[in-house]
Each structure stands twice: as structure tokens, then as C-alpha cells.
Design a protein around this motif. Structure first.
Motif, PDB file in Angstrom:
ATOM      1  N   ASN A  66       0.836  -1.197   0.000  1.00  0.00           N
ATOM      2  CA  ASN A  66       0.000   0.000   0.000  1.00  0.00           C
ATOM      3  C   ASN A  66       0.875   1.253   0.000  1.00  0.00           C
ATOM      4  N   PHE A  69       2.345   1.899  -3.272  1.00  0.00           N
ATOM      5  CA  PHE A  69       1.325   2.418  -4.171  1.00  0.00           C
ATOM      6  C   PHE A  69       1.037   3.879  -3.853  1.00  0.00           C
ATOM      7  N   LEU A 132      -4.799   2.934 -14.427  1.00  0.00           N
ATOM      8  CA  LEU A 132      -6.124   3.269 -14.928  1.00  0.00           C
ATOM      9  C   LEU A 132      -6.608   4.598 -14.388  1.00  0.00           C
ATOM     10  N   LYS A 133      -5.960   5.028 -13.311  1.00  0.00           N
ATOM     11  CA  LYS A 133      -6.458   6.173 -12.552  1.00  0.00           C
ATOM     12  C   LYS A 133      -6.122   7.485 -13.212  1.00  0.00           C
ATOM     13  N   THR A 141     -12.288   8.335 -10.871  1.00  0.00           N
ATOM     14  CA  THR A 141     -10.960   8.193 -11.462  1.00  0.00           C
ATOM     15  C   THR A 141     -10.962   7.734 -12.910  1.00  0.00           C
ATOM     16  N   LEU A 142     -12.062   7.194 -13.373  1.00  0.00           N
ATOM     17  CA  LEU A 142     -12.065   6.702 -14.749  1.00  0.00           C
ATOM     18  C   LEU A 142     -12.491   7.793 -15.733  1.00  0.00           C
ATOM     19  N   SER A 160      -7.952   7.761   0.456  1.00  0.00           N
ATOM     20  CA  SER A 160      -6.962   7.517   1.508  1.00  0.00           C
ATOM     21  C   SER A 160      -6.495   6.075   1.416  1.00  0.00           C
ATOM     22  N   LEU A 161      -5.261   5.847   1.757  1.00  0.00           N
ATOM     23  CA  LEU A 161      -4.762   4.475   1.833  1.00  0.00           C
ATOM     24  C   LEU A 161      -4.215   4.233   3.223  1.00  0.00           C
TER      25      LEU A 161
ATOM     26  N   ALA B 122      -8.375  -1.699  -2.258  1.00  0.00           N
ATOM     27  CA  ALA B 122      -8.447  -0.293  -1.860  1.00  0.00           C
ATOM     28  C   ALA B 122      -7.392   0.526  -2.597  1.00  0.00           C
ATOM     29  N   GLN B 124      -6.390  -0.077  -5.733  1.00  0.00           N
ATOM     30  CA  GLN B 124      -6.834   0.131  -7.109  1.00  0.00           C
ATOM     31  C   GLN B 124      -8.271  -0.328  -7.266  1.00  0.00           C
ATOM     32  N   PRO B 125      -9.205   0.437  -6.734  1.00  0.00           N
ATOM     33  CA  PRO B 125     -10.592  -0.017  -6.769  1.00  0.00           C
ATOM     34  C   PRO B 125     -11.157  -0.075  -8.192  1.00  0.00           C
ATOM     35  N   GLU B 126     -10.453   0.548  -9.163  1.00  0.00           N
ATOM     36  CA  GLU B 126     -10.957   0.530 -10.540  1.00  0.00           C
ATOM     37  C   GLU B 126     -10.671  -0.808 -11.195  1.00  0.00           C
TER      38      GLU B 126
END
Lengths: 340, 487
Positions: A66, A69, A132-133, A141-142, A160-161, B122, B124-126
Motif C-alpha cells: 500500500n 502504491f 487506470l487512474k 478516477t475513470l 486515503s490508503l 483499496a 486500485q478499486p478501478e
């Protein structure tokens, strides 16, 4: 005097042999696995503690993922902010140069093309993607956050992460925060805020480094100001049109706005930087925690090799002695010594 | 002179009988439960001739087995308790192996993976691929809950079958004992030797003691009585009270399990005596089934119920990962072409705690379409990860066992307690087998055959036989001398 019968001596021999061999078997199992625990009942407390450690280690490995990321997102965001600052600085330089009466309309028209390029570049930065974000779209985000007119299509959601247990960090800036004025940046609530399943007292006080809420004198959050004209794209567009219209006064008026935007971007960069630092430090915390976990787990589960093998040797010697004494006792009776 | 021959003959007989008994002892040196026998001999009744009281040789009073009733009783008690701990330890070992995660992946790690896959979601929820990882991990959780619950049920079922075979063994032994009672009474009425039959009866009682604690006595009418502690009289002389097994439904069973086997006295089938056995194999396996397995089943059901209910209650708040039409006032549409858009369960919601671990499954929505795995708390927000985070946080939330422990803590407590019980049973088994070995050796020292001793006896009786024969030879020679007087 104790009477000894055939059965009583074989029974006690069998018992002794069995005990020694059972011990030997247990030791050999430990020797072959090099573990002091092979089943829960060997040491229930250590077993349970080791299992808890395993899951906590696995959690930490996930938190590290996490964190990586989060760092990816934060770094891309920071890089984008840096690019934007550069773009705005360039625009500001142009504005400073063009604010005097030194240049004529033709020159300004050419320069306007340059500013248009800056506008296109900043639009490209605003629509940057990580995987993808679309990083500046909030939670939507898409969707590409800005159309060619510079109007915002994303939302104001924050992502949040959890980068270590109960430590949440915001990893995105919304398009509004970056490209529009800072007054409307909402505070970020805990991702668990909306769930009544969780105990609120533990989650309310998560530290928030980013985009603090502006509170006016009455302690009220001010209503969202009208913002569409006061954004980076609008500023660049205004510069373009001012150049095209050969309007040095308007250009001069834009200088302060550019300064405000640049200083806002710098502030956001500092905040991103401080979040990055806290993620990095929690990462190194997790790594050292995992090393501790592994060493604790090893002391719980692994056999002490020196101890184990000296035990095995000892047990082997005992077994040998038992066999030798058996040889002496078994199959010999008074019969063997009577002459017929 | 005739006296001399008679005395010699009586010595010859006695020595021969003693040699026979020695031979019997030696040949039975390895016979289970055999007690050595010895000849009881005494001087024959003296006669008075010519004013003298004169001996008439030796007579055999009987052949006794060397035996001590109290040592046998102690041995039987030791057998009962050793067998109890042996069987308990053996069965708990099997139970424990279900939860062994020392070097394999068990439920704890699988649950951990499940929560961590939501953490990954969480991030990369996409991402649809991560949704399928989440679903796979959830599938593993389902499989492992079921594996544990099914194995527990299977072991309870095995114990049911074991009870049935044990009861038929017990009945056989009871009839055997009654049968032996009859034979012993008959032989003893004819002044015969019943030592070997008594040995057989002792062996039968030892076998019976393996199943439960046995108490024996002889009543005022001389009948041999066998009782089981806590149950009652099973054999009185020739009469037996057999045991029987019956399947009970849930309400009437002693462990609240469906179709579980209960033990009754054959004459009183309505009254289950299952829980009343003390010591031995029967009490051990009944205890494992009614207490240990039952507790584990309840615990696993509780964990599964809490787990699925908590995950569901959060998942229901989320929105599916699809574009959702908003109504004119901004409210999201409740359903689209693929079904509901919010309020979906992740697992099928169990109605009650009971059996939750066995019936756990993914909901049809999650099975049917990956986009139904909701990570977002707001509609049309593919980047919103709040539901995913909240589900992953359940891992550390105190939701199990009256809200005071986390699921993991509850599961680890369960494993810890079964580990403790197993370890304790193993220690007890070791200890009681030591006591049994001691009791056995005390009995064998007294009653067992010693070849050395028998060899010495053999030599002794051989010499005595020879001496008696010599005596008869002497009498013969004396006869000859007297007869030759006339020639």
C-alpha cells in the motif's frame, strides 16, 4: 524379595523401549523439520503467538505494498505539481516581459501562441494517469478530469490508503484543489467515518497534513466561492487573450494571480512532500517490525539445533544401552545352565 | 510293607501332579491373563497301628492359582483410566490436526489473505483483476470454513460409529462373563478346578475395563456381579443387562447434534445413559464428541456468522463498480440491467448462528458479476475505496465473542484451547500408561510364570519322583527278601 516373572520382565522391557523410542521419534521429527513445534499441542501458547505474528507480518507486507502504491501516486502528483509550477513560472515570465509597452501587437500575437502551448501542456499535466487512474479526478478516477475548455469533470472525493495499521494517508489532490483557488479545499475525513460499525473514538483523530479546512471567525466553513474564473486554466486563457488583444494592463493584472497560483502549488508540494516523508518513515518502521517478527517467530517455532542434536545423541545412547541390557536378559533361563 | 508301597505311590502321584502343573505353567508362560498354579499338598491322614501314630504319605488338596483380587481390581482401574486418556489423546490429536497451521496454510492465513486482498482492492478499486483476486480469496475462505466444519462433523460421525461397535463388543463380553459364571459355578459344585476359567473371566473384565470403569463383587447368594460405575448392574450371575445404541434427533440428543448416537440399557430404551460412563474408551470418545467437538463447532459457527454478517453489513452500504444513472434529484438508481446497484450482500447472509460455518457461501451477486463487489461508498466513483478499506479494517475490529475480541483473536483462542486440551490429554496418557505398566508389573510379579522358578521346581519334583520310585523299589526288594526266605 520381589518375584520376577517372564511377563513382568518383558513388560517392563517393552515399556522402557517404547518410552525411549517414542522420545527418539519425537526428536527425529524435530530434527528433520528443525522446528520445536510440529502441532499446536506441542506448545499451544507459542503456536498461537506465532500464528498472530504470521498474520501481522502478512499485514505489514500488504501495508508495504500500500505504501509503495501511495508513494507512486504521491510522486506522480508531486512531479505534476512541479511541472505545473514550471509552466506557470514561464507564463509569469512572459507576462512580466509583456507587461511593459516595449513590445508591439505582432510580437504579442506570436507570444500568445507560446502561451497557448503552455495551456495545452498544463491540460496534459492535469489529465495525467497512473495506471487506470486519472489522478486529478477525485474519486471519479475513470473520467478524464478536464475537457479542452478546462472545466472540471471529476468530483471532490479524496482517496486515503492505509499505509500502516490505522495510519491513513490521503494520496490524491482533486483537480479543484490544484487548479482552482485554495479556498474550497475540503478537509479529508477518515475513510471509516461513514460506517457505524466502527468505534469512532479510534478513527476520528487521524492526522491530516493536506488541505486543512478554512474556518472563518464564526467557526463556520465558508460557502464555496464562485471559482470557475479563478483557476489556472482561466489565468492562462486570460493571458492568451490579453496578448492577442495587446492589453498590457490586463497582463499586469494577471501577475499577482500567477504569483498566488504558484505559491499555492508550492504549498501543495510541501504538503505532498511531508506526506511522502511520513509514508517513507512508516515504511521503514514496518520493515524493521517485520525483521523483529521473524526473529520472534523463529525463537518460538524453530528448534535449538545444538540442543536438539545433543538430545538426539543422548537418546541414542540410552536406546543402545536398553538394547544391550535386553540382550542380556532375554532368552536366558536356568534351563541353559542345567546339564541334562 | 504294603504301607511302604502306598507311601511311595502317594509320593509318586504327588510329584507327578506337581510336574504336570509345572508343565502347565511353563506351557502357559505367554498366555494372556494366565495366573500360575501350584499344587497344595499335605500329609495324608495318619493311622494308628500297634499303638503308634503313623504317617501314610502325602495327599493333594488341590491346585490353586496364585492371584490377588485387589491387585486385579487396581489393574482394572488403571486400565480404565489409561484407556480413557489414550482414546482422548488419540481423538484430540485428530481434531487438532484440522487446525494445524505450523507449516501449512490454515484458516487464519486464508482470512488474513482475504482482508489483505481488500487492502489491495483499496489501492486500485478501478481494477477488475483485483476484484477477481478478492473473489478467489473469498472462495478460499468459504472452502476452508466448510472444510473445518465438515471435518468436525465427520469426526463426530466416526465417534457415533465407534460407539456402536464398542457397545456390541461390550455386550459380547458381558455374555461371555455370564457364560463363564455358569461354568465356574458348575465346576466348583463338583469340587473341580476353576483356575483357568477364572483367569479367562479376569481377562474378560480387563477387556471390559478398557471401555468403562468396572466394579465386581460376589453377592450374598454367591453370584458374581459386574457393575459399571454410574450405569448400574450389567451382569448378575447368569443374567446380563445388555447395552444398546439408538439414534436420537436433535432435541433429544445429549450434544444437540442431529442423528447422534446415544447409549441406553436394552431394557430401558427411553433413558439415555450416554453421559454417565466413567473412565475407559466410551467416556473418552463421548466427552470428545459432546464437549470438545461441540464447542469447536459452536465456535466455528460463531466466527463464520460474525465474519459474514459484518462483511455483509459494510458491503451493503457500497455501490457497484458500474456507471449508475442518477435520478433528477441526484439519487442513484436502485437497479440497472445487471441487478441492484447497492445493498448487495458479499456472502449469503446466514439466518442463524447455528451451522453458519457449514453453509457459508459467496452471494449470487458476487458469484455472478465481479462489478458487484462494491468498493465505493458513493455512486459513480470508481476510485472510491472506502468500502474496501472498511471491510479490511474488520480484521482488527472487536466483533467476535460478545464484541470483546477480533475474529483472529477468537480463532486463535479456539486453536489455543484445543492445543491445550490435546497437550493435557497427551501428558495424562503418558502418566496413566506409566501407572498401568506399574499395576501390570505388580500383577505379573505375583501371578506370572517364571521359567527359572518352574525349572527349579521341575528339577525338585523330578528328584522327589525319583526318590519315591526308589522307595517303592526298596519296598519291592524287601518283598523279594521276604519271599526268598521260603526258597
Amino acid at each position: 524379595m520381589t518375584r520376577v516373572s517372564e511377563n513382568s520382565s518383558t513388560a517392563s522391557l517393552k515399556y522402557a523401549l517404547n518410552r525411549t523410542k517414542a522420545k527418539m521419534e519425537d526428536l527425529q521429527l524435530k530434527g528433520s523439520t528443525l522446528k520445536s513445534i510440529t502441532k499446536p499441542s506441542d506448545n499451544p501458547v507459542s503456536n498461537v503467538e506465532a500464528m498472530a505474528l504470521t498474520s501481522s507480518t502478512n499485514d505489514n507486507i500488504q501495508y508495504l505494498k500500500n505504501a509503495d502504491f501511495a508513494l507512486l501516486n504521491l510522486n506522480v502528483t508531486e512531479k505534476s505539481l512541479e511541472e505545473l509550477t514550471d509552466l506557470l513560472s514561464k507564463a509569469k515570465e512572459i507576462a512580466i516581459a509583456q507587461s511593459s509597452d516595449f513590445f508591439n501587437a505582432d510580437v504579442r500575437k506570436n507570444v500568445a501562441n507560446e502561451v497557448q502551448q503552455l495551456y495545452n501542456q498544463s491540460l496534459a499535466v492535469a489529465n495525467k494517469k497512473v495506471g487506470l487512474k486519472n489522478i486529478f479526478s477525485g474519486t471519479n478516477t475513470l473520467t478524464v478530469p478536464f475537457d479542452s475548455n478546462g472545466s472540471y469533470k471529476g468530483d471532490s472525493g479524496h482517496i486515503s490508503l492505509e499505509v500502516s495499521r490505522n495510519f491513513f494517508v490521503p494520496v490524491n489532490l482533486t483537480g479543484e484543489e490544484v487548479f482552482f483557488s485554495s479556498e474550497d479545499s475540503d478537509s479529508i475525513e477518515s475513510p471509516l467515518q461513514k460506517f457505524e460499525q466502527f468505534d469512532k473514538s479510534t478513527i476520528n483523530n487521524i492526522s491530516r497534513e493536506l488541505a486543512t479546512k478554512e474556518v472563518d471567525e464564526d467557526g463556520e466553513v465558508p460557502a464555496k466561492p464562485f471559482k470557475t474564473r479563478d483557476n489556472i486554466f482561466a489565468q492562462l486563457q486570460a493571458l492568451t487573450s490579453a496578448l492577442e488583444n495587446n492589453d498590457p494592463e490586463m497582463i499586469q493584472g494577471l501577475l499577482e494571480k500567477f504569483d498566488n497560483s504558484i505559491s499555492r502549488l508550492v504549498t501543495l508540494r510541501t504538503r505532498i512532500g511531508s506526506i511522502t516523508n511520513s509514508v517513507e518513515s512508516s515504511k521503514s518502521g514496518l520493515e524493521s517490525e517485520n525483521v523483529d517478527h521473524i526473529s520472534r517467530k523463529s525463537s518460538l517455532l524453530d528448534a535449538d539445533v545444538a540442543d536438539l542434536f545433543s538430545d538426539i545423541n543422548k537418546q541414542q545412547a540410552i536406546l543402545k544401552t536398553t538394547y544391550q541390557s535386553t540382550q542380556g536378559v532375554m532368552n536366558q533361563t536356568l534351563m541353559d545352565f542345567l546339564h541334562r | 510293607m504294603a504301607d511302604l508301597l502306598g507311601i511311595g505311590k502317594s509320593g509318586l502321584f504327588a510329584s507327578k501332579k506337581a510336574l504336570e502343573v509345572t508343565g502347565h505353567n511353563m506351557s502357559n508362560v505367554n498366555t494372556e491373563g494366565y495366573s500360575r498354579q501350584k499344587v497344595i499338598q499335605s500329609t495324608a491322614i495318619p493311622v494308628t497301628t500297634g499303638g503308634f501314630i503313623q504317617g501314610t504319605g502325602v495327599k493333594i488338596d488341590g491346585i490353586n492359582r496364585v492371584n490377588d483380587e485387589f491387585i486385579d481390581k487396581r489393574l482394572n482401574a488403571a486400565i480404565s483410566s489409561s484407556k480413557f486418556y489414550d482414546a482422548r489423546s488419540e481423538h484430540l490429536n485428530q481434531v487438532e490436526s484440522i487446525f494445524n497451521e505450523v507449516d501449512s496454510e490454515g484458516l487464519n492465513q486464508i482470512l488474513n489473505k482475504f482482508f489483505n486482498s481488500f487492502r489491495e482492492l483499496a489501492n486500485q478499486p478501478e481494477n477488475e483483476t483485483i476484484r477477481s483476486v478478492v473473489r478467489d480469496n473469498a472462495g478460499l475462505v468459504v472452502k476452508d470454513f466448510r472444510r473445518i466444519r465438515e471435518t468436525l462433523d465427520l469426526q463426530a460421525g466416526n465417534i457415533d460409529r465407534k460407539l456402536a461397535t464398542s457397545v456390541s463388543d461390550v455386550n459380547q463380553i458381558l455374555n461371555h462373563v455370564a457364560d463363564l459364571n455358569g461354568k465356574i459355578a458348575t465346576i466348583e459344585a463338583q469340587q473341580g478346578e476353576s483356575g483357568d476359567l477364572r483367569d479367562q473371566r479376569d481377562v474378560a473384565l480387563k477387556n471390559l475395563s478398557e471401555e468403562f470403569k468396572v466394579h465386581t463383587y460376589t453377592d450374598e447368594k454367591g453370584r458374581f456381579v459386574v457393575t459399571a460405575q454410574g450405569i448400574g448392574t450389567l451382569v448378575t450371575g447368569l443374567h446380563t443387562q445388555e447395552l444398546a445404541v439408538i439414534s436420537k434427533n436433535k432435541e433429544h440428543s445429549s450434544n444437540n447434534m442431529n442423528g447422534s448416537v446415544e447409549i441406553v440399557l436394552k431394557d430401558r430404551p427411553s433413558q439415555a445413559v450416554t453421559g454417565k460412563f466413567q473412565g475407559g474408551n466410551l467416556a473418552a470418545i463421548i466427552k470428545v464428541r459432546n464437549e470438545d467437538l461441540k464447542k469447536l463447532q459452536d465456535d466455528m459457527d460463531g466466527i463464520a456468522f460474525q465474519f459474514t454478517s459484518s462483511v455483509n453489513s459494510i458491503h451493503r452500504q457500497g455501490f457497484v463498480n458500474r456507471p449508475i444513472n442518477l435520478g433528477p434529484d441526484g439519487t442513484p438508481a436502485q437497479a440497472d440491467s445487471k441487478g441492484l446497484t447497492t445493498g448487495l450482500d458479499f456472502f449469503t447472509q446466514p439466518l442463524t448462528k447455528e451451522g453458519a460455518a457449514g453453509s457459508i457461501d459467496l452471494s449470487d451477486a458476487v458469484k455472478g458479476d465481479l462489478s458487484n463487489i462494491s468498493a465505493a461508498l458513493a455512486p459513480n466513483a470508481p476510485g472510491d475505496n472506502r468500502v474496501a478499506i472498511a471491510i479490511s479494517k474488520l480484521q482488527h475490529e472487536r466483533i467476535a465473542g460478545e464484541d470483546s475480541v477480533t475474529l483472529e483473536e477468537k480463532y486463535l483462542q479456539t486453536i489455543g484451547s484445543i492445543g491445550l486440551e490435546t497437550g493435557k490429554a497427551r501428558l495424562d496418557a503418558e502418566q496413566s500408561s506409566g501407572i498401568l505398566a506399574q499395576a501390570n508389573s505388580i500383577r505379573e510379579r505375583l501371578t506370572g510364570v517364571s521359567i527359572d522358578e518352574e525349572t527349579a521346581n521341575m528339577v525338585r519334583y523330578q528328584h522327589a519322583y525319583e526318590a519315591s520310585a526308589k522307595m517303592m523299589q526298596a519296598a519291592d526288594e524287601m518283598f523279594k527278601t521276604v519271599l526268598e526266605l521260603k526258597r
